[in-house]
Every structure is written in C-alpha cells, then in structure tokens.
Design an enzyme around this catalytic site. Structure first.
Site, PDB file in Angstrom:
ATOM      1  N   LYS A   1       0.859  -1.193   0.000  1.00  0.00           N
ATOM      2  CA  LYS A   1       0.000   0.000   0.000  1.00  0.00           C
ATOM      3  C   LYS A   1       0.883   1.226   0.000  1.00  0.00           C
ATOM      4  O   LYS A   1       2.019   1.190   0.467  1.00  0.00           O
ATOM      5  CB  LYS A   1      -0.871  -0.003   1.256  1.00  0.00           C
TER       6      LYS A   1
HETATM    7  N1  GLU Z   1      -7.466  -0.333  -2.354  1.00  0.00           N
HETATM    8  C1  GLU Z   1      -8.284  -1.486  -2.399  1.00  0.00           C
HETATM    9  C2  GLU Z   1      -8.268  -2.236  -1.080  1.00  0.00           C
HETATM   10  O1  GLU Z   1      -7.991  -1.685  -0.040  1.00  0.00           O
HETATM   11  C3  GLU Z   1      -8.023  -2.368  -3.616  1.00  0.00           C
HETATM   12  C4  GLU Z   1      -6.666  -2.920  -3.765  1.00  0.00           C
HETATM   13  C5  GLU Z   1      -6.410  -3.619  -5.094  1.00  0.00           C
HETATM   14  O2  GLU Z   1      -7.322  -3.701  -5.915  1.00  0.00           O
HETATM   15  O3  GLU Z   1      -5.280  -4.036  -5.307  1.00  0.00           O
HETATM   16  O4  GLU Z   1      -8.608  -3.390  -1.006  1.00  0.00           O
END
Ligand code: GLU
Length: 424
Positions: free
Chosen positions: A109
């Site tokens: 992230k």
């Molecule tokens: N940001 C989203 C989550 O927290 C999606 C992450 C993704 O699709 O890789 O799950």
C-alpha cells in the site's frame, strides 16, 4: 475524531496476536516479527513547480508488507493523512485480505500526502508520473501492482501504466483499476461496494436478520459506500442515513440513493450529500459526518476512514450488524466491546475484498491479453467471495470465535505455511 494511528496499529497487532495464539505459534517470535513487519518501506520526494512559479515538495510512500504468496498488491491513496505508518498498516491488511481470498498476491500500500482537490489535473498527472519515475524499479506486474484507493481511480492508474510503459514497453498489468480502453476490466470500480453488499446479505442470512426492509446506515458515500447502498437497496433494504466529509442526511422511509448517485456522480451537480437534500426527500440534514455511526439501524457500514469507531464512541453504536466497508474502521478495544454486547462485526478483509478480487481478474486478463465481459466478472466475483465466506464460516463454527478471528486465522495460516515452504 478518529482514533490515533498508533491505536489503529496496535489494533492490527492485536488481531494478529490472536491468530498466532489460535495457530499455536504465539511463542515463535521470529515468525511474529516477519509477519508483523513489512519487507520494505519506501519514501520518495516529489518536487512540483506550481502555476505561480513556487516549488512545492510532496511526499510519496509505498510499503511492501509480504510477498510470500505472490507480488505485493494494493491501493495507492491520495490523501493528506498518507504517511509511512498509515501505509504500513494498510499494506499488512492487504496481505491478509489477499490470503483470505486465496489470491496469488502479497500485500502492499502507498500513496502521496496531498489533497487532490488542491491540485489541477495536469499537476496530478505530473505528480503521479514523478512518483513512478522514482518508484519504477520497485513496482511491476511481477513485483508490486498498485490499484485505486481513496483519492485515486482509473485516471491515476492509466497515468501509472503510461509512465511505466515508457520505460519497459507496454505493460498494462503494472496497475489495476485502469480505464477499460487501456486494459482495465469491466466492473472494477463497482466491485468493492458490490462485494460489501453481497457479503452483507450473506451475513444477515447467517445472523437471522431479514434484509427485506432492514435499515442501513452508511458512513462515507464515496465509491464504496454509494455502490453498496445501490445494491442493498435493490436487495430490499432501506438506506436511512448516509454521510460524507461535509455532513449527513437521513430519512426513516429510506433515501433515494439512485437519485443521490445521479446528482453526485453522474451529473456531478453537487459534491456533498448535504447539498442533495435540496433535491431529494429527507427528514434531517446535519453537519455531523459521524451521524450514521450512531443511527438506530439494523446494519451499519463504515465506508470511510480508519479508526472511526473507538473506545470513546463505541457505546453509542446501536446497529446489530456492522460491516467494515472501509479498512480498519474499528479499533481493537471497540471491537471487543461490540463483541461483548453481542453485536456482530464482519471484518474489512472479508467485507471489502471484492475490489482486490476483481483487480486480480484484471491482472490475469492483462497477462493473457484477454478482455472479460461484465457478467463474467460479476459471476466470478461472487464465486470467489462465496468460497472465502464459506471457509470463514467453517472456521468460525469450529473455534466458536468471531468473524474477524476466523478471517485472520485463515489468512495468517496461509501466509505462514507458504513462508515455511519457501524457507527463509
Ligand atoms: N485499495 C483497495 C483495497 O484496499 C483495492 C486494492 C487492489 O485492488 O489491489 O482493497
């Protein structure tokens, strides 16, 4: 006011400790260190010359938590609260979410500390592409695959594909959640909210709550909250309270969420639910964006920021079922107190996993050079979510534990066994 970042961090550690205990490896300090801490923490500076000629320096982050099961995978957030510790917690959650869904990914992230509303689109493009310039050797289709998160969407992911492809040749699989013409998949934007609604329906069934006419409050009417609202309404529920950063609106009979979405996202006539009160029927308008959290409802969906339900306000939560649309919206102490009162919490790593699941389909699609149809995406999404849900229920019954404990048990077990298999 949300809980502090250290409280949110401690909460995640608490959930992990419980899983280690259930797995009988609470004494294995080496494993605990590896599973709790990220593989890599990256921080970059992004200089930008603004229109007035002044230079500003922005801060970009990426935390890569664990890649035992596959490349790091997770969102890229544009928000003033983004920093290394935030990214670290959210990256770890991605490891567990991917593992629970059995996706061949680890967790990552990151983001840039900014408010997108303060920048022009051209500036955001420069910022995003500079971020890739500084990060390109550490991301990639087999290394780390960013996706949309708060403050980012198709546009930013398409810029990432462009910047990365300028270095490595056409690489649509470097990011998911892109524009469909650029290799994106049908239904990705809707996937997280749709998944939240699907999982909510299964949870009501499990808990003996009738979804028909059930009252629902949603804190955060962004991409996730609004999509969940649309689907839950279609399933017969009444969405009685919704909010965004500017405030909340409510209606006992149920709000016309279709109209709300039309005003906010299709016609873009207003930018807050509060302004829509002029156009749609509602009983009350308030400046308090936390109002839905404490509304007298059957189901509560926090779908905004982390740590919104904490020890100081948990006693005001009235809903019987709480479904975590957002990542980490409930602190450990609040979670325990809800549990003690017999309230049911469906954890984020199950409830909002629809997004990363469809990201996985998009990535497969790109690697194979295919294009999936929307119906196929939704069919597969339901299948993947249902499989994880059924496994979760099985473990929950076996251990007579909470949904969260069962989810972490499965996820940690999967990551742990692959790490042991691969060796250190
Ligand atoms: N940001 C989203 C989550 O927290 C999606 C992450 C993704 O699709 O890789 O799950």
């Amino acid at each position: 006011m949300e809980a502090s970042i250290s409280t949110i961090h401690e909460s995640l550690e608490g959930y992990l400790d419980k899983a280690f205990e259930m797995l009988g490896c609470a004494e294995d300090s080496r494993l605990k260190v590896l599973l709790k801490n990220p593989d890599r923490r990256i921080e970059v500076e992004i200089p930008l010359i603004r229109e007035n000629g002044q230079m500003t320096v922005l801060h970009g982050y990426r935390v890569q938590h664990n890649s035992a099961r596959g490349p790091f995978k997770g969102g890229l957030r544009y928000h003033p609260s983004v920093d290394l510790e935030h990214s670290e917690i959210l990256a770890s959650l991605m490891t567990w979410k991917s593992a629970l869904l059995n996706l061949p990914y680890g967790g990552g992230k990151g983001g840039i500390q900014l408010n997108p509303k303060d920048f022009k689109p051209q500036e955001l493009e420069v910022i995003t592409k500079r971020y890739v310039e500084k990060m390109h050797m550490l991301i990639g289709p087999r290394i780390d695959i960013p996706a949309p998160d708060m403050g980012t969407g198709e546009r930013e992911m398409s810029w990432i594909v462009d910047a990365y492809s300028k270095i490595y040749g056409h690489q649509p699989a470097v990011a998911t959640g892109k524009n469909v013409q650029l290799g994106g998949i049908e239904g990705r934007r809707e996937a997280t909210g749709r998944g939240v609604a699907t999982v909510t329906a299964w949870a009501t069934e499990e808990e003996g709550i009738s979804l028909e006419n059930a009252t629902v409050a949603i804190q955060g009417f962004g991409n996730v909250g609004s999509e969940a609202a649309l689907h839950l309404k279609d399933m017969g529920a009444r969405i009685v309270s919704v909010s965004d950063v500017r405030g909340a609106i409510s209606r006992r009979e149920g709000l016309d969420v279709k109209q709300l979405v039309k005003f906010l996202y299709e016609r873009r006539e207003y930018d807050s639910v509060v302004d829509c009160a002029r156009e749609i029927a509602c009983d009350s308008v308030s400046e308090n964006s936390e109002a839905p959290l404490f509304h007298e409802v059957d189901i509560l969906i926090p779908a905004a920021l982390e740590g919104v339900i904490h020890s100081d306000n948990v006693d005001q939560v009235k809903a019987r079922l709480i479904v975590e649309g957002a990542n980490s919206p409930i602190t450990l102490q609040a979670d325990r107190s809800l549990d003690a009162k017999g309230k049911v919490v469906i954890p984020d790593i199950m409830a909002n996993a629809g997004g990363v699941t469809v990201s996985y389909f998009e990535w497969c699609q790109n690697l194979q050079g295919l294009q999936w149809e929307r119906d196929q995406v939704y069919l597969e999404l339901d299948r993947w979510l249902k499989r994880a849900w059924d496994q979760l229920i099985k473990v929950k019954k076996k251990f007579k534990c909470s949904y969260r404990e069962a989810a972490y048990y499965i996820a940690v077990d999967r990551v742990k066994s692959v790490m042991e298999m691969r060796g250190f």
